[in-house]
Scaffold this active site. Structure first.
Site, PDB file in Angstrom:
ATOM      1  N   LYS A  53       0.842  -1.206   0.000  1.00 57.74           N
ATOM      2  CA  LYS A  53       0.000   0.000   0.000  1.00 57.74           C
ATOM      3  C   LYS A  53       0.876   1.254   0.000  1.00 57.74           C
ATOM      4  CE  LYS A  53      -3.752  -2.469   2.195  1.00 57.74           C
ATOM      5  NZ  LYS A  53      -4.267  -3.010   3.446  1.00 57.74           N
ATOM      6  N   GLN A  97      -4.657  -2.131   9.811  1.00 58.53           N
ATOM      7  CA  GLN A  97      -4.456  -3.412   9.130  1.00 58.53           C
ATOM      8  C   GLN A  97      -4.950  -4.559  10.015  1.00 58.53           C
ATOM      9  OE1 GLN A  97      -3.153  -3.702   5.868  1.00 58.53           O
ATOM     10  NE2 GLN A  97      -3.899  -5.792   6.111  1.00 58.53           N
ATOM     11  N   ASP A 120     -11.266   2.323   4.216  1.00 57.72           N
ATOM     12  CA  ASP A 120     -11.461   0.878   4.015  1.00 57.72           C
ATOM     13  C   ASP A 120     -12.944   0.575   3.777  1.00 57.72           C
ATOM     14  OD1 ASP A 120      -9.466  -0.953   3.839  1.00 57.72           O
ATOM     15  OD2 ASP A 120      -9.162  -1.164   5.999  1.00 57.72           O
TER      16      ASP A 120
END
Ligand code: NDP
Length: 288
Positions: A53, A97, A120
């Protein structure tokens, strides 16, 4: 006849290229899109995802800040990190994460992320908006799957779509997005009695289970579009999807490869959400 490949690498590269232009434009206005990634502990797969990312952010000109926190961190300390990022006006997207190390409450942490920075798209506000057909941050993998269909002019309208898997990350939101585009949607899961029968009804078959080759060629309807979200490592150590690609491609009209399908699209849509967030924070028009 062999299926046409749905090239997620190519589609994602086009999206990234478009974003690059938008980011340059934002920077000329003094706005630097910024994604903050929180990584707790030493999970190797998570470290790899975070690195990839960061790499994409750097390539596009998005500022990427990784917060690497030891797995001895307490829930309160982690919440304090999220609160600090929520309050920082220079941060447009916050990504924690997953999975978090044992003992930490993922749900509380995810729910703590400000809805305006939930790039997200897993928070209750984002998912509620999706349910209500209101614009908001879409979860990246399902959004990427829809973008691939769009890129190949596969209109879900009036078609029968079958989604195998009902996770919050992929299956459930993908089913809602297909419904939004007027497909008739069936959602299958581990208690679906006759998976093959259901799959064979699919004009669009989307699979997100996490079991190598669980969808065999004879479960694919002739002429279907197959989106394989699964990521598995096979006996030879190779990354494979949930669909038996070689068999399925003989029956499908379109199929995504693994790797090179849903994976690169997911990261591209994360970048898309971050840019969208930067625009919204600065009261600029967004295309959702
Ligand atoms: P989850 O484990 O959260 O969900 C798996 C789903 O599959 C569940 O709904 C489960 O049903 C269902 N399932 C399990 N066994 C069967 C079965 N035998 N028949 C039918 N359904 C079954 O996984 P995720 O949704 O998070 O991920 C799915 C896959 O997608 C994984 O391989 C993951 O690595 C990959 N992935 C890929 C991404 C990408 O960027 N390409 C991003 C995210 C995920 P039940 O609910 O009943 O348990």
């Amino acid at each position: 006849m062999a299926a046409e490949l749905i090239d997620g690498k190519k589609v994602s590269a086009e999206i990234r290229e478009k974003l690059k232009g938008e980011i340059a434009d934002l920077k000329s206005k003094g706005i630097e899109p910024c994604l903050s990634v929180v990584l707790v502990g030493e999970n190797k797969a998570s470290q790899k995802y975070v690195a990839s990312k960061e790499k994409t952010c750097n390539a596009l000109g998005i500022k990427s800040i990784a917060h690497k926190i030891p797995d001895t961190t307490t829930q309160a300390e982690l919440i304090a990190v999220v609160d600090r990022l929520n309050a920082d006006p220079a941060v447009h997207g916050i990504l924690v994460q997953l999975p978090l190390p044992k003992g930490l409450d993922e749900k509380e942490v995810m729910n703590r992320i400000s809805p305006s920075k939930d790039v997200d798209g897993f928070g209750p506000d984002s998912l509620g908006k999706l349910m209500l057909d209101e614009p908001g941050f879409l979860p990246c993998t399902p959004h990427g799957a829809m973008k691939m269909l769009e890129a190949y002019n596969i209109d879900p309208g009036g078609k029968h779509a079958v989604v195998v898997g009902r996770s919050i990350i992929v299956g459930k939101p993908l089913a809602l997005l297909l419904l939004q585009k007027h497909a008739t949607v069936t959602i299958c899961h581990s208690r679906t009695p006759n998976l093959k029968e259901e799959c064979l009804k699919a004009d669009i078959l989307c699979v997100a289970v996490g079991r190598a080759k669980m969808i065999t060629g004879d479960m694919v309807k002739e002429g279907a579009a197959v989106i394989d979200v699964g990521i598995n490592v096979n006996e030879e150590g190779k990354i494979v999807g949930d669909v038996d690609f070689d068999a399925a491609k003989e029956r499908a009209a379109y199929i995504t490869p693994v790797p090179g399908g849903a994976g690169p699209m997911t990261i591209a849509m994360l970048m898309y959400n971050t840019v969208m967030s930067a625009k919204m924070a600065n009261n600029l028009p967004v295309d959702m």
